[in-house]
Every structure is written in structure tokens, then in C-alpha cells.
Design a protein around this motif. Structure first.
Motif, PDB file in Angstrom:
ATOM      1  N   GLY A  85       0.824  -0.296  -0.285  1.00 36.64           N
ATOM      2  CA  GLY A  85      -0.242  -0.352  -0.040  1.00 36.64           C
ATOM      3  C   GLY A  85       0.916   1.184   0.028  1.00 36.64           C
ATOM      4  N   LEU A  86       2.022   1.388   0.735  1.00 30.76           N
ATOM      5  CA  LEU A  86       2.681   1.834   0.296  1.00 30.76           C
ATOM      6  C   LEU A  86       3.136   2.324  -0.557  1.00 30.76           C
ATOM      7  CD1 LEU A  86       3.838   4.149   2.386  1.00 30.76           C
ATOM      8  CD2 LEU A  86       6.001   3.117   3.375  1.00 30.76           C
ATOM      9  N   ARG A  87       3.826   1.383  -0.928  1.00 27.76           N
ATOM     10  CA  ARG A  87       4.423   1.625  -2.985  1.00 27.76           C
ATOM     11  C   ARG A  87       3.997   2.043  -3.721  1.00 27.76           C
ATOM     12  NH1 ARG A  87       6.839  -3.461  -1.260  1.00 27.76           N
ATOM     13  NH2 ARG A  87       9.136  -2.918  -0.771  1.00 27.76           N
ATOM     14  N   ALA A  88       2.095   1.891  -3.556  1.00 27.58           N
ATOM     15  CA  ALA A  88       1.308   2.037  -4.968  1.00 27.58           C
ATOM     16  C   ALA A  88       0.819   3.903  -4.369  1.00 27.58           C
ATOM     17  CB  ALA A  88       0.133   1.568  -4.067  1.00 27.58           C
ATOM     18  N   ARG A  89       1.260   4.527  -2.967  1.00 36.56           N
ATOM     19  CA  ARG A  89       0.962   5.911  -3.150  1.00 36.56           C
ATOM     20  C   ARG A  89       2.129   6.451  -4.402  1.00 36.56           C
ATOM     21  NH1 ARG A  89      -3.194   6.721  -0.945  1.00 36.56           N
ATOM     22  NH2 ARG A  89      -2.406   8.514  -0.802  1.00 36.56           N
ATOM     23  N   PRO A  90       0.508   7.938  -4.760  1.00 31.11           N
ATOM     24  CA  PRO A  90       1.455   8.337  -5.728  1.00 31.11           C
ATOM     25  C   PRO A  90       2.675   9.002  -5.528  1.00 31.11           C
ATOM     26  CG  PRO A  90      -0.986   8.922  -4.805  1.00 31.11           C
ATOM     27  CD  PRO A  90      -0.187   8.451  -3.708  1.00 31.11           C
ATOM     28  N   ASP A  91       3.423   9.059  -6.360  1.00 27.04           N
ATOM     29  CA  ASP A  91       4.605   9.688  -6.286  1.00 27.04           C
ATOM     30  C   ASP A  91       4.844  11.278  -6.226  1.00 27.04           C
ATOM     31  OD1 ASP A  91       5.961   7.517  -7.271  1.00 27.04           O
ATOM     32  OD2 ASP A  91       5.923   7.758  -9.463  1.00 27.04           O
ATOM     33  N   GLY A  92       6.185  11.380  -5.499  1.00 29.87           N
ATOM     34  CA  GLY A  92       5.897  12.902  -4.801  1.00 29.87           C
ATOM     35  C   GLY A  92       4.998  13.334  -3.563  1.00 29.87           C
ATOM     36  N   GLU A  93       4.349  12.656  -3.227  1.00 32.25           N
ATOM     37  CA  GLU A  93       3.801  12.620  -1.904  1.00 32.25           C
ATOM     38  C   GLU A  93       4.417  12.551  -0.431  1.00 32.25           C
ATOM     39  OE1 GLU A  93      -0.999  10.723  -0.020  1.00 32.25           O
ATOM     40  OE2 GLU A  93       0.637   9.344  -0.935  1.00 32.25           O
ATOM     41  N   ALA A  94       4.302  13.808  -0.045  1.00 34.13           N
ATOM     42  CA  ALA A  94       5.131  14.202   1.171  1.00 34.13           C
ATOM     43  C   ALA A  94       4.752  12.318   2.548  1.00 34.13           C
ATOM     44  CB  ALA A  94       3.904  14.898   2.580  1.00 34.13           C
ATOM     45  N   PRO A  95       6.534  12.125   2.569  1.00 30.97           N
ATOM     46  CA  PRO A  95       5.784  10.440   3.420  1.00 30.97           C
ATOM     47  C   PRO A  95       5.677  10.688   4.973  1.00 30.97           C
ATOM     48  CG  PRO A  95       8.278  11.861   2.758  1.00 30.97           C
ATOM     49  CD  PRO A  95       7.873  12.477   2.350  1.00 30.97           C
ATOM     50  N   LEU A  96       4.990  11.029   5.358  1.00 34.64           N
ATOM     51  CA  LEU A  96       3.695  11.277   6.356  1.00 34.64           C
ATOM     52  C   LEU A  96       2.821  11.006   5.556  1.00 34.64           C
ATOM     53  CD1 LEU A  96       3.093  11.595   9.014  1.00 34.64           C
ATOM     54  CD2 LEU A  96       3.184  14.234   9.998  1.00 34.64           C
ATOM     55  N   ASP A  97       2.343  11.600   4.759  1.00 31.50           N
ATOM     56  CA  ASP A  97       0.628  11.679   4.146  1.00 31.50           C
ATOM     57  C   ASP A  97       0.763  10.324   3.643  1.00 31.50           C
ATOM     58  OD1 ASP A  97       0.132  14.042   4.811  1.00 31.50           O
ATOM     59  OD2 ASP A  97       0.598  15.140   2.805  1.00 31.50           O
ATOM     60  N   ALA A  98       1.958   9.935   2.789  1.00 33.62           N
ATOM     61  CA  ALA A  98       1.998   8.425   2.605  1.00 33.62           C
ATOM     62  C   ALA A  98       1.958   7.166   3.458  1.00 33.62           C
ATOM     63  CB  ALA A  98       3.607   7.761   1.174  1.00 33.62           C
ATOM     64  N   LEU A  99       2.802   7.401   4.716  1.00 35.07           N
ATOM     65  CA  LEU A  99       2.223   6.450   5.353  1.00 35.07           C
ATOM     66  C   LEU A  99       0.726   6.723   6.345  1.00 35.07           C
ATOM     67  CD1 LEU A  99       5.678   7.301   7.243  1.00 35.07           C
ATOM     68  CD2 LEU A  99       5.244   4.767   6.075  1.00 35.07           C
ATOM     69  N   ARG A 100       0.566   7.675   6.418  1.00 29.90           N
ATOM     70  CA  ARG A 100      -1.282   7.828   7.291  1.00 29.90           C
ATOM     71  C   ARG A 100      -2.195   7.396   6.123  1.00 29.90           C
ATOM     72  NH1 ARG A 100      -3.724  13.319   9.412  1.00 29.90           N
ATOM     73  NH2 ARG A 100      -5.685  11.986   9.853  1.00 29.90           N
ATOM     74  N   SER A 101      -1.854   7.289   4.590  1.00 27.06           N
ATOM     75  CA  SER A 101      -2.703   6.718   3.873  1.00 27.06           C
ATOM     76  C   SER A 101      -2.623   5.304   4.225  1.00 27.06           C
ATOM     77  CB  SER A 101      -2.222   7.292   2.901  1.00 27.06           C
ATOM     78  OG  SER A 101      -3.349   8.653   2.526  1.00 27.06           O
TER      79      SER A 101
END
Length: 207
Positions: A85-101
Motif C-alpha cells: 500500500g505504501l509503494r502504491a501511493r502517488p509519486d511525490g506525496e509527502a512521506p508522512l501523508d503516504a504513511l498515514r494513507s
């Protein structure tokens, strides 16, 4: 002309082989048997021999899959799902936002599929010191996994201090929100509590 290659994140995950599926089935049966026994007689009274009998395996098989009784309670199969799920987050998304999602999506799935086990596990974390202590070790394993994925996404070294601090802070916030949930009888909305924890990480504690 060659067909355009698909992005690796678009490819469906490979189906586990027969051996892997059997292992997963055995792990699941051992874990479910453990929860049933604990629900009926308590954690301390539940022995590995009883777990093995209830799961219809040998005690040595239990230990092969779970080195300690605490590991049976704390283990799940969601770390690979979380990493994907973390790998699938959009490129360029802030790390904290990616982890949260990624963490929120994984937790939502866990609540939907294994709600009762999550409640029982959390209550045991509150009540049994050995499980609470072991939780820190399992979180460290998850932390290394997520740090590695963040390193892939950011181009940083997996040993980067900032990545390690961010991942540790996020998992610490998740752990405290879950513990708070358990201390209050697992009655609150866990997703809302986790959201509050992430808000605190993002903005700090405002007095």
C-alpha cells in the motif's frame, strides 16, 4: 512495435504457491485456536500444548511458526499488504501523508476482516506486560520494512536517520492510539483515534 510495459505497481500480486498457502492456513489455524482458548480461560492458563491440540498440530509445529506464545497473539499477515500500500501511493506525496494513507487503509481492512481478534489482541496488550513488551519488538520489524519502502520512494539510504525517526514516530503514534483504544474498552472509533494521532504528528501539540 513492442507493447508498452506496465508499471510494476499495476501488476496484480503473484498468487502464493501451494506450499505458501498451506503455511498461511496453518498459521491462521494456530492463531484462531489461541484466541478461542484465551477467550475461554485467559492468557496465562493457555499453554502451547493446548493450542497445538486445538489447532490439530504438534507443539513443535507451533514453535516452528511462532517462537513464543506472545508471537501468536501479535502476529498477522498485514505487513506485506502495508508495504504494498505504501509503494502504491502517488509519486511525490509527502512521506508522512503516504504513511498515514497506507496505515489507515491497512487498519480499515484489519477492522473489517479481523475485528474481534484485533479487540482481543489490544485488550491483551493492555493487560499482559509480556505482550506489551513484545509489541515493541514486532513494531521494530514493521518499522524496518516501512523505512525500506520509504527509502525506495525518496532515494534515501535505508539507514537514513530522518527516515528512521519518521517511521518510528508514526508507528509510535499508531501504537499509542491503539493502546488508548484498548484502555477505554475498545469502544471508540479506532480510525478516528489514529487520525487524531496523525494530526498531532503533523501539527504538534497546541497548548
Amino acid at each position: 512495435m513492442a507493447a508498452p510495459s506496465r508499471h510494476p505497481l499495476q501488476d496484480p500480486p503473484p498468487r502464493p504457491g501451494l506450499r505458501e498457502r498451506k503455511k498461511l492456513r496453518t498459521r491462521t489455524e494456530i492463531r484462531r485456536a489461541t484466541y478461542r482458548l484465551i477467550a475461554g480461560q485467559g492468557y496465562e492458563a493457555t499453554t502451547v500444548e493446548q493450542i497445538a491440540q486445538a489447532a490439530e498440530v504438534s507443539p513443535s509445529t507451533v514453535f516452528r511458526y511462532f517462537p513464543a506464545k506472545e508471537d501468536i497473539v501479535l502476529s498477522d499477515e498485514y505487513d506485506p499488504v502495508l508495504a504494498a500500500g505504501l509503494r502504491a501511493r502517488p509519486d511525490g506525496e509527502a512521506p508522512l501523508d503516504a504513511l498515514r494513507s497506507a496505515l489507515t487503509d491497512s487498519l480499515r481492512t484489519l477492522l473489517a476482516e479481523e475485528h474481534d481478534e484485533l479487540v482481543q489482541r489490544t485488550r491483551l496488550m493492555v493487560e499482559v506486560p509480556a505482550i506489551r513488551a513484545r509489541t515493541a519488538e514486532t513494531m521494530a520489524v514493521t518499522g524496518r520494512l516501512l523505512t525500506g519502502v520509504l527509502a525506495e520512494r525518496t532515494g534515501r539510504d535505508p539507514g537514513d536517520l530522518e527516515l528512521r525517526v519518521l517511521t518510528a514516530a508514526v508507528l509510535g503514534a499508531l501504537g499509542e492510539a491503539t493502546l488508548y483504544w484498548g484502555e477505554h474498552g475498545c469502544r471508540d472509533d479506532l480510525l478516528s483515534l489514529v487520525g487524531r494521532a496523525f494530526d498531532t504528528l503533523g501539527s504538534g501539540l497546541r497548548l
